[in-house]
Enzyme design. Structure first.
Site, PDB file in Angstrom:
ATOM      1  N   ARG A  33      -6.831   3.150 -15.120  1.00  0.00           N
ATOM      2  CA  ARG A  33      -6.846   3.772 -13.796  1.00  0.00           C
ATOM      3  C   ARG A  33      -7.473   5.157 -13.784  1.00  0.00           C
ATOM      4  NH1 ARG A  33      -3.179   4.989 -11.030  1.00  0.00           N
ATOM      5  NH2 ARG A  33      -3.950   4.273  -9.019  1.00  0.00           N
ATOM      6  N   GLY A  76       0.765  -1.247   0.000  1.00  0.00           N
ATOM      7  CA  GLY A  76       0.000   0.000   0.000  1.00  0.00           C
ATOM      8  C   GLY A  76       0.787   1.285   0.000  1.00  0.00           C
ATOM      9  N   TYR A 104      -0.316  -1.671 -12.115  1.00  0.00           N
ATOM     10  CA  TYR A 104      -1.750  -1.726 -12.385  1.00  0.00           C
ATOM     11  C   TYR A 104      -2.126  -1.062 -13.705  1.00  0.00           C
ATOM     12  CZ  TYR A 104      -1.501  -2.928  -7.450  1.00  0.00           C
ATOM     13  OH  TYR A 104      -1.154  -3.509  -6.263  1.00  0.00           O
ATOM     14  N   TYR A 156     -10.389   5.066 -11.260  1.00  0.00           N
ATOM     15  CA  TYR A 156     -10.101   5.674  -9.946  1.00  0.00           C
ATOM     16  C   TYR A 156      -9.930   7.183 -10.020  1.00  0.00           C
ATOM     17  CZ  TYR A 156      -8.274   0.874  -9.543  1.00  0.00           C
ATOM     18  OH  TYR A 156      -8.090  -0.479  -9.603  1.00  0.00           O
ATOM     19  N   CYS A 169     -14.154   3.594 -27.781  1.00  0.00           N
ATOM     20  CA  CYS A 169     -15.464   4.185 -28.050  1.00  0.00           C
ATOM     21  C   CYS A 169     -16.198   4.556 -26.776  1.00  0.00           C
ATOM     22  CB  CYS A 169     -16.267   3.229 -28.913  1.00  0.00           C
ATOM     23  SG  CYS A 169     -15.478   3.032 -30.502  1.00  0.00           S
ATOM     24  N   GLU A 171       4.164  -6.255   1.755  1.00  0.00           N
ATOM     25  CA  GLU A 171       3.916  -6.694   0.378  1.00  0.00           C
ATOM     26  C   GLU A 171       3.788  -5.513  -0.576  1.00  0.00           C
ATOM     27  OE1 GLU A 171       1.102 -10.405   1.935  1.00  0.00           O
ATOM     28  OE2 GLU A 171       0.225  -8.555   1.196  1.00  0.00           O
ATOM     29  N   GLY A 188       3.776  -3.471  -3.906  1.00  0.00           N
ATOM     30  CA  GLY A 188       3.696  -3.749  -5.342  1.00  0.00           C
ATOM     31  C   GLY A 188       3.993  -2.480  -6.109  1.00  0.00           C
ATOM     32  N   ARG A 189       3.058  -1.533  -6.004  1.00  0.00           N
ATOM     33  CA  ARG A 189       3.146  -0.272  -6.732  1.00  0.00           C
ATOM     34  C   ARG A 189       4.471   0.447  -6.509  1.00  0.00           C
ATOM     35  NH1 ARG A 189      -1.575   2.794  -7.637  1.00  0.00           N
ATOM     36  NH2 ARG A 189      -2.519   1.662  -5.913  1.00  0.00           N
TER      37      ARG A 189
HETATM   38  N1  LLP Z   1      -1.098  -7.073  -0.511  1.00  0.00           N
HETATM   39  C1  LLP Z   1      -2.410  -7.252  -0.701  1.00  0.00           C
HETATM   40  C2  LLP Z   1      -3.130  -8.236   0.087  1.00  0.00           C
HETATM   41  C3  LLP Z   1      -3.074  -6.490  -1.678  1.00  0.00           C
HETATM   42  O1  LLP Z   1      -4.379  -6.654  -1.851  1.00  0.00           O
HETATM   43  C4  LLP Z   1      -2.352  -5.535  -2.428  1.00  0.00           C
HETATM   44  C5  LLP Z   1      -3.011  -4.748  -3.457  1.00  0.00           C
HETATM   45  C6  LLP Z   1      -0.976  -5.406  -2.202  1.00  0.00           C
HETATM   46  C7  LLP Z   1      -0.380  -6.184  -1.222  1.00  0.00           C
HETATM   47  C8  LLP Z   1      -0.124  -4.452  -2.970  1.00  0.00           C
HETATM   48  O2  LLP Z   1      -0.500  -3.128  -2.770  1.00  0.00           O
HETATM   49  P1  LLP Z   1       0.397  -1.931  -3.363  1.00  0.00           P
HETATM   50  O3  LLP Z   1       1.690  -1.902  -2.599  1.00  0.00           O
HETATM   51  O4  LLP Z   1       0.619  -2.197  -4.803  1.00  0.00           O
HETATM   52  O5  LLP Z   1      -0.426  -0.715  -3.130  1.00  0.00           O
HETATM   53  N2  LLP Z   1      -5.668  -1.514  -8.947  1.00  0.00           N
HETATM   54  C9  LLP Z   1      -5.533  -0.532  -7.890  1.00  0.00           C
HETATM   55  C10 LLP Z   1      -4.770  -1.068  -6.731  1.00  0.00           C
HETATM   56  C11 LLP Z   1      -5.356  -2.361  -6.208  1.00  0.00           C
HETATM   57  C12 LLP Z   1      -4.554  -2.897  -5.075  1.00  0.00           C
HETATM   58  C13 LLP Z   1      -4.944  -4.299  -4.808  1.00  0.00           C
HETATM   59  N3  LLP Z   1      -4.236  -4.902  -3.739  1.00  0.00           N
HETATM   60  C14 LLP Z   1      -4.847   0.698  -8.464  1.00  0.00           C
HETATM   61  O6  LLP Z   1      -4.499   0.687  -9.621  1.00  0.00           O
HETATM   62  O7  LLP Z   1      -4.675   1.685  -7.760  1.00  0.00           O
END
Ligand code: LLP
Length: 477
Positions: A372, A286, A433, A376, A403, A328, A330-331
């Site tokens: 996105r 997150g 994402y 969002y 379209c 965890e 990701g982004r």
């Molecule tokens: N761990 C869990 C259990 C998650 O559900 C997520 C993201 C992460 C880790 C990784 O979160 P990050 O560090 O990437 O924020 N599609 C949306 C974001 C969806 C996130 C889903 N879960 C967007 O484009 O903003």
């Protein structure tokens, strides 16, 4: 009441003149914190990534194309892998959340840099295995894992399966018992995902309100304790720890603080009610990134000690041993490393109600490679990428070729007034994402992903062809 919305006006509000940022003084300038580390302009004014002009990348690989600054991505992975070194005697694990973007190269790079891998479907798990990531480096998420996915995870020896519901516990108990009978395996390692009643968004967090969503076992209703009790009672399962994920694109530590407070409270409840010491606390992902100059994320080296301290203080207060921690992201690892390069087609000026003008700049991708903005209301930074122009900037909206009027890539952007068909535009921070959420809407093939390092480009994911798309069309008998 009608719930239908006509194809366009669903996003009608977006068509109003909105809060456009003020015009930049130099439209060609690259904000160091928004663009990948190795982004620059060459003598001709073209944007380069790790020494390769995007003009060359567009000619070689076509457009739209995702371009990864490979060393940027790897150095962020490295920073996360080492950010917690020496901070907690109980240890800290960091898993890259593959949902942000996963390809074999990414799986290899992040694991080579020392991260584990969080996968959340049989597809992500299979890709990671193909890339050579062993099950013991993986953690498996998902709110509705099938029997087949659970069997795959157990068979591959995935290090932690995060259970999300009682139904899933039933399925996992069955799979674990089968595996034990067939292979005499050790008990299946489990994390129990707890919904703490905290949901964090950019710049804020809300406590108490978020019981009403699909993930995890509710803390408030007692389900979380019941789930732990079931795991502990099942000889085929082994309780490794507790998991909580509070949201994405978070900039402040206070959301994690509330989460940690509640999570440690839950560990105390488990200790007192069940006599079980929970060994691991996973606080999910997150951490936010910079899409525009309005975003001010903290560096992981600053936030890591804060996160560890928050949990340590809570544990000390409740006289609990410090658990092993896990995160965890990701982004934050993949997002800033990547840009999308588009070619401009149609350029159409439009009058705004109440005066003024906006130029609609259509590119050769759109909501199929970046959902996105539509989904969002996300904001992005865009620049003219094949040249620098001294033409006075005009208020533009970068739109796609799909379209729908909601097919917007960047809602408000100041681009040089002479932007025209054939130009290239680059959008920053599209690594997370974007390609992973891409679609084939309007039967548009999904773009290639190319990695650049030290002046060399390599394909990470090739561009889809129409043949790829039509391969699944069963045709007429
Ligand atoms: N761990 C869990 C259990 C998650 O559900 C997520 C993201 C992460 C880790 C990784 O979160 P990050 O560090 O990437 O924020 N599609 C949306 C974001 C969806 C996130 C889903 N879960 C967007 O484009 O903003």
């Amino acid at each position: 009441m009608t719930r239908a919305h006509p194809a366009g006006p669903r996003h009608g509000d977006l068509l109003l003149p909105t809060s456009a940022p003020t015009p930049p003084t130099d439209a060609g300038e690259l904000d160091r914190l928004t663009w990948p580390t190795h982004a620059a302009r060459d003598a001709a004014g073209a944007l380069t990534i790790a020494g390769v002009p995007v003009t060359q990348l567009a000619d070689t690989f076509g457009t739209p194309v995702f371009v990864i600054d490979a060393e940027d991505l790897r150095s962020r992975a490295r920073a996360y892998a080492h950010a917690f070194d020496g901070l907690s005697p109980a240890g800290v694990d960091v898993y890259y959340a593959g949902k942000a973007f996963l390809a074999s190269a990414i799986a290899r790079w992040v694991t080579a840099e020392g991260l584990g891998l969080d996968v959340c479907s049989g597809g992500e798990l299979s890709l990671a295995r193909r890339a050579g990531v062993p099950g013991e480096r993986m953690l498996f998420h998902g709110n509705n894992k099938s029997l087949a996915e659970l069997r795959q995870a157990v068979h591959e020896g995935v290090s932690r399966i995060v259970v999300d519901s009682f139904d899933e516990l039933d399925r996992l108990a069955l799979v674990a018992a089968e595996a034990d009978a067939a292979e005499a395996t050790v008990p299946v390692p489990v994390l129990v995902r707890v919904t703490l009643g905290v949901e964090a968004h950019t710049h804020e967090f809300i406590a108490t309100a978020h019981e009403d969503q699909k993930f995890g076992f509710s803390l408030a209703s007692g389900s979380a304790l019941a789930a732990v009790r079931r795991v502990v009672a099942d000889p085929h399962l082994r309780l490794v720890g507790v998991h909580s994920h509070i949201g994405s694109q978070i900039f402040v530590a206070s959301g994690f603080e509330v989460a940690a407070h509640r999570a440690v409270g839950f560990l105390a409840e488990v200790a007192s009610q069940l006599g079980v010491t929970v060994g691991e606390l996973n606080l999910g992902g997150g951490l936010g990134i910079r899409y525009t100059e309005a975003d001010t994320p903290l560096d992981i080296s600053e936030i890591a000690p804060v996160l560890v301290r928050i949990v340590a203080e809570e544990c000390a207060r409740r006289d609990l041993p410090m658990p092993r921690l896990a995160f965890e992201p990701g982004r934050a690892i993949v997002g800033p490393s990547t840009i999308t390069v588009y070619r401009v087609g149609t350029v159409k000026p439009r009058s705004l109600e109440g005066g003024g003008r906006r130029v609609y700049v259509s590119v050769d991708g759109g909501m199929s490679d970046n959902i996105r903005t539509a989904l969002y209301d996300a904001d992005y930074t865009v620049t003219l990428a094949n040249r620098v122009s001294l033409a006075p900037p005009v208020l533009c909206r970068v739109v796609g070729k799909h379209c729908e009027s909601g097919d917007i890539v960047v809602r408000d952007a100041w681009l040089p007034g002479d932007v025209t068909g054939g130009d290239l535009l680059a959008v920053a921070a599209t690594g997370a994402y974007n390609r992973s959420m891409a679609s084939n809407y309007n039967l548009v093939p999904r773009p290639a992903v190319v990695a650049v390092a030290d002046g060399e480009a390599a394909v990470v994911v090739r561009r889809e062809t129409l043949d790829d798309l039509f391969a699944t069309d069963a045709g007429l008998a």
